[in-house]
Design a protein around this motif. Structure first.
Motif, mmCIF file in Angstrom:
data_model
loop_
_atom_site.group_PDB
_atom_site.id
_atom_site.type_symbol
_atom_site.label_atom_id
_atom_site.label_comp_id
_atom_site.label_asym_id
_atom_site.label_seq_id
_atom_site.Cartn_x
_atom_site.Cartn_y
_atom_site.Cartn_z
ATOM 1 N N ARG A 31 4.063 0.158 -10.892
ATOM 2 C CA ARG A 31 2.841 0.435 -10.115
ATOM 3 C C ARG A 31 1.810 -0.684 -10.345
ATOM 4 O O ARG A 31 1.125 -1.098 -9.425
ATOM 5 N N GLU A 32 1.736 -1.182 -11.600
ATOM 6 C CA GLU A 32 0.809 -2.290 -11.897
ATOM 7 C C GLU A 32 1.252 -3.561 -11.166
ATOM 8 O O GLU A 32 0.433 -4.297 -10.619
ATOM 9 N N ASP A 33 2.575 -3.810 -11.146
ATOM 10 C CA ASP A 33 3.099 -4.972 -10.419
ATOM 11 C C ASP A 33 2.757 -4.869 -8.933
ATOM 12 O O ASP A 33 2.356 -5.850 -8.301
ATOM 13 N N LEU A 34 2.923 -3.661 -8.367
ATOM 14 C CA LEU A 34 2.590 -3.439 -6.950
ATOM 15 C C LEU A 34 1.088 -3.626 -6.700
ATOM 16 O O LEU A 34 0.679 -4.175 -5.680
ATOM 17 N N GLU A 59 0.830 -1.207 0.000
ATOM 18 C CA GLU A 59 0.000 0.000 0.000
ATOM 19 C C GLU A 59 0.868 1.262 0.000
ATOM 20 O O GLU A 59 0.568 2.223 -0.701
ATOM 21 N N LEU A 60 1.950 1.244 0.796
ATOM 22 C CA LEU A 60 2.859 2.401 0.839
ATOM 23 C C LEU A 60 3.529 2.626 -0.519
ATOM 24 O O LEU A 60 3.575 3.751 -1.028
ATOM 25 N N LEU A 61 4.054 1.574 -1.091
ATOM 26 C CA LEU A 61 4.784 1.681 -2.353
ATOM 27 C C LEU A 61 3.856 1.989 -3.525
ATOM 28 O O LEU A 61 4.243 2.655 -4.484
ATOM 29 N N ARG A 62 2.646 1.529 -3.445
ATOM 30 C CA ARG A 62 1.680 1.727 -4.526
ATOM 31 C C ARG A 62 1.387 3.210 -4.743
ATOM 32 O O ARG A 62 1.126 3.648 -5.864
ATOM 33 N N ASP A 63 1.417 3.973 -3.650
ATOM 34 C CA ASP A 63 1.084 5.400 -3.730
ATOM 35 C C ASP A 63 2.263 6.269 -4.134
ATOM 36 O O ASP A 63 2.100 7.477 -4.356
ATOM 37 N N LEU A 64 3.460 5.724 -4.204
ATOM 38 C CA LEU A 64 4.633 6.507 -4.600
ATOM 39 C C LEU A 64 4.638 6.689 -6.117
ATOM 40 O O LEU A 64 4.207 5.821 -6.858
ATOM 41 N N PRO A 65 5.166 7.855 -6.572
ATOM 42 C CA PRO A 65 5.247 8.048 -8.022
ATOM 43 C C PRO A 65 6.300 7.108 -8.600
ATOM 44 O O PRO A 65 7.260 6.742 -7.931
#
Length: 192
Positions: free
Chosen positions: A156-159, A144-150
């Motif tokens: 982002r799709e992998d996350l 969830e944290l990494l998903r919101d990072l640019p």
């Protein structure tokens, strides 16, 4: 006559000479139908042969666990005891045979064993589910944290897929825990 167990009296040739009312009820044969017959009519033939051999050898055991068969073909689990009736010329005049029906006891024992196995499996599942919950919480939180990072849209799709998979695993673990805890089910409307 009032015994809760079936009794058979055998003559020295191992023929049925006495068949009490409980034996009639248990096996479905009236006394007159079996007088002069062998116990092999109601006891598994191999089991009967082994018991008879022991008795003829002078070493009958206190109890035999054997299979039985009723007139209508129902299988029985029996505990059989042989007792000699007097002796003439060094040989028993006959035998008194107790036939205790253990069918229901055996069924209950098997059921209790299954319940115990299920309880053990439940404990094991509960322990594994708790062990999986902790690392899954970390995976879900970091995803969830990494998903919101640019960043790169591919990453982002992998996350997003990793997060969705971790949530799916968490739901499976929660389902296992609900099963083990025997929680009350949730009633809600769903779109079919």
């Amino acid at each position: 006559e009032k015994s809760p167990d079936a009794f058979a009296g055998l003559d020295r040739e191992f023929r049925i000479a006495l068949w009490n009312p409980r034996a009639e009820t248990l096996f479905g044969y009236r006394a007159g139908e079996l007088l002069g017959a062998s116990l092999a009519e109601v006891i598994d033939a191999v089991d009967y042969a082994g018991m008879r051999e022991d008795v003829l050898g002078g070493a009958p055991r206190a109890h035999y666990d054997v299979g039985g068969l009723t007139r209508d073909g129902r299988r029985l689990e029996l505990q059989v005891s042989w007792h000699s009736q007097g002796a003439e010329e060094g040989r028993a005049r006959g035998w008194f045979v107790l036939l205790h029906d253990r069918t229901e006891e055996k069924r209950l024992e098997a059921h209790l064993l299954e319940v115990e196995k299920t309880a053990t499996a439940g404990s094991l599942i509960g322990g594994v589910a708790h062990e999986l919950n902790n690392p899954l919480a970390g995976v879900v939180g970091f995803a969830e944290l990494l998903r919101d990072l640019p960043g790169d849209p591919e990453q982002r799709e992998d996350l997003r897929q990793m997060h969705a998979s971790a949530l799916r695993c968490r739901d499976i673990v929660q389902g296992l825990l609900s099963f083990v805890r025997k929680e009350k089910g949730e009633i809600r409307r769903v779109s079919i």
